[in-house]
Design a protein around this motif. Sequence first.
Motif, PDB file in Angstrom:
ATOM      1  N   ARG A 180       0.729  -1.233   0.150  1.00 26.67           N
ATOM      2  CA  ARG A 180       0.153  -0.027   0.086  1.00 26.67           C
ATOM      3  C   ARG A 180       0.852   1.185   0.092  1.00 26.67           C
ATOM      4  O   ARG A 180       0.564   2.224   0.784  1.00 26.67           O
ATOM      5  N   ASN A 181       1.842   1.308  -0.921  1.00 23.98           N
ATOM      6  CA  ASN A 181       2.720   2.486  -0.897  1.00 23.98           C
ATOM      7  C   ASN A 181       2.392   3.073  -2.476  1.00 23.98           C
ATOM      8  O   ASN A 181       1.280   2.733  -3.144  1.00 23.98           O
ATOM      9  N   GLY A 182       2.787   4.319  -2.802  1.00 19.87           N
ATOM     10  CA  GLY A 182       2.707   4.894  -4.198  1.00 19.87           C
ATOM     11  C   GLY A 182       1.862   6.389  -3.912  1.00 19.87           C
ATOM     12  O   GLY A 182       1.551   6.764  -2.836  1.00 19.87           O
ATOM     13  N   ASN A 183       1.329   6.675  -4.958  1.00 19.20           N
ATOM     14  CA  ASN A 183       0.648   7.784  -5.271  1.00 19.20           C
ATOM     15  C   ASN A 183      -0.358   7.839  -6.316  1.00 19.20           C
ATOM     16  O   ASN A 183       0.249   7.387  -7.467  1.00 19.20           O
ATOM     17  N   PRO A 184      -1.554   8.284  -6.159  1.00 14.81           N
ATOM     18  CA  PRO A 184      -2.276   8.258  -7.351  1.00 14.81           C
ATOM     19  C   PRO A 184      -1.925   9.183  -8.651  1.00 14.81           C
ATOM     20  O   PRO A 184      -2.336   8.905  -9.748  1.00 14.81           O
ATOM     21  N   ILE A 185      -0.912  10.040  -8.250  1.00 12.92           N
ATOM     22  CA  ILE A 185      -0.663  10.715  -9.692  1.00 12.92           C
ATOM     23  C   ILE A 185       0.171   9.996 -10.704  1.00 12.92           C
ATOM     24  O   ILE A 185       0.391  10.202 -11.705  1.00 12.92           O
ATOM     25  N   LEU A 186       0.728   8.595 -10.188  1.00 14.14           N
ATOM     26  CA  LEU A 186       1.239   8.106 -11.172  1.00 14.14           C
ATOM     27  C   LEU A 186       0.524   7.405 -12.003  1.00 14.14           C
ATOM     28  O   LEU A 186       1.031   6.969 -13.081  1.00 14.14           O
ATOM     29  N   ALA A 187      -0.762   7.259 -11.814  1.00 14.14           N
ATOM     30  CA  ALA A 187      -1.614   6.749 -12.967  1.00 14.14           C
ATOM     31  C   ALA A 187      -1.925   7.973 -13.994  1.00 14.14           C
ATOM     32  O   ALA A 187      -2.534   7.931 -15.071  1.00 14.14           O
ATOM     33  N   LYS A 188      -1.506   9.239 -13.722  1.00  7.37           N
ATOM     34  CA  LYS A 188      -1.373  10.353 -14.627  1.00  7.37           C
ATOM     35  C   LYS A 188      -0.201  10.627 -15.541  1.00  7.37           C
ATOM     36  O   LYS A 188      -0.162  11.699 -16.030  1.00  7.37           O
ATOM     37  N   VAL A 189       0.617   9.827 -15.346  1.00  9.64           N
ATOM     38  CA  VAL A 189       2.011   9.787 -16.274  1.00  9.64           C
ATOM     39  C   VAL A 189       2.161   8.524 -17.027  1.00  9.64           C
ATOM     40  O   VAL A 189       2.188   7.370 -16.261  1.00  9.64           O
ATOM     41  N   THR A 190       2.157   8.571 -18.353  1.00  6.59           N
ATOM     42  CA  THR A 190       2.072   7.499 -18.977  1.00  6.59           C
ATOM     43  C   THR A 190       3.323   6.661 -18.753  1.00  6.59           C
ATOM     44  O   THR A 190       4.445   7.424 -18.661  1.00  6.59           O
ATOM     45  N   GLY A 191       3.309   5.266 -18.886  1.00  6.20           N
ATOM     46  CA  GLY A 191       4.293   4.696 -18.871  1.00  6.20           C
ATOM     47  C   GLY A 191       5.056   4.175 -17.456  1.00  6.20           C
ATOM     48  O   GLY A 191       5.839   3.566 -17.251  1.00  6.20           O
ATOM     49  N   THR A 192       4.170   4.662 -16.147  1.00  9.16           N
ATOM     50  CA  THR A 192       4.537   4.455 -14.941  1.00  9.16           C
ATOM     51  C   THR A 192       4.368   2.864 -14.846  1.00  9.16           C
ATOM     52  O   THR A 192       5.017   2.259 -13.979  1.00  9.16           O
ATOM     53  N   GLY A 193       3.410   2.119 -15.231  1.00  9.92           N
ATOM     54  CA  GLY A 193       3.275   0.780 -15.251  1.00  9.92           C
ATOM     55  C   GLY A 193       4.407   0.058 -15.947  1.00  9.92           C
ATOM     56  O   GLY A 193       4.952  -0.865 -15.472  1.00  9.92           O
ATOM     57  N   CYS A 194       4.345   0.501 -17.318  1.00 10.34           N
ATOM     58  CA  CYS A 194       5.454  -0.087 -18.108  1.00 10.34           C
ATOM     59  C   CYS A 194       6.872  -0.146 -17.611  1.00 10.34           C
ATOM     60  O   CYS A 194       7.705  -1.063 -17.388  1.00 10.34           O
TER      61      CYS A 194
END
Length: 266
Positions: A180-194
């Motif tokens: 449960r770490n991270g930040n929702p802004i990661l989903a607003k930057v393309t490629g963070t999953g990749c």
Amino acid sequence: MKELEINIEEMRQKQPLIHNITNQVVMNFTANGLYAMGAAPVMAHAKEEVADMAQIADAVVLNIGTLTKEQVEAMIIAGKSANEKGVPVVLDPVGVGATKFRTDSARQIIKEVDVSLIRGNAGEIASLADIEVKVRGVEGNAALTPYAIAKEAFGKLNIPLAITGEEDVVIDKHNLYRLRNGNPILAKVTGTGCLLTAIIASFLTVQKNPIKAAVGAISSYNIAAEMAFTKSQLPGGFQVAFLDALYEINEKKIRDGMIVECEDNN
Ligand code: ATP
Ligand code: TZP
Ligand code: MG
Ligand code: MG
């Protein structure tokens, strides 16, 4: 819980070469993120060379984000070649469930290649395992929780899985981890999953247990994201701050920040 292995310092010591067959959107970000974290990237897509490149790499990433028929063929050649030499292969099934071509291609890859771990969002993993969900473009929207999807999808696929989102769930036949770490802004930057998929591959070069590698990599990555968010709360600035934080993250910061639970999976 027994103390978790993080393996970030071993990974940096090794500077593993990560062969990425990945999408056109994220190639530069993935290369820079791997460098920042301490690994070395190479992108090579041609059918004529992928078998050789996979064998000189320390790990291979197959990412179907902007797939073509030729690229899927190249991924299968690279994956089989990596398998021959015991080089770990990680799959990112970008957008599976959105189109039949993506779903069929990802299923063909896992049929023909021995994949160490699959990392995707809940919708992608559910679709790959034939659990009913809606996938819009590359973003999933599943009615089931990631925890429920992880259990059901692992039961069907029998391949270690990392399902990411607000909560990350990592599963194999012995254990299930919730992170449960991270930040929702990661989903607003393309490629963070990749990029995360490629970083998991880099941890796999020093930690042979795929879900332990994924737990170490995801925690390192998401705590770096928390550090970056204190520097910039806007997508552009965050992206730059995030690369810097990947460079600065270390084992102490990870151990101090990680929020993780582990349970048996049986
Ligand atoms: P999508 O296309 O749905 O964004 P993705 O392949 O980009 O999927 P994500 O699930 O967004 O992958 O995961 C990328 C990183 O962002 C992971 O480290 C994940 O833990 C983190 N993340 C995603 N959403 C959140 C959130 N709401 N809160 C905290 N971290 C998040
Ligand atoms: N379209 C095809 S691949 C891609 C987009 C937007 C990048 C997806 O990156 P991520 O890491 O899954 O957000
Ligand atoms: Mg994303
Ligand atoms: Mg993705």
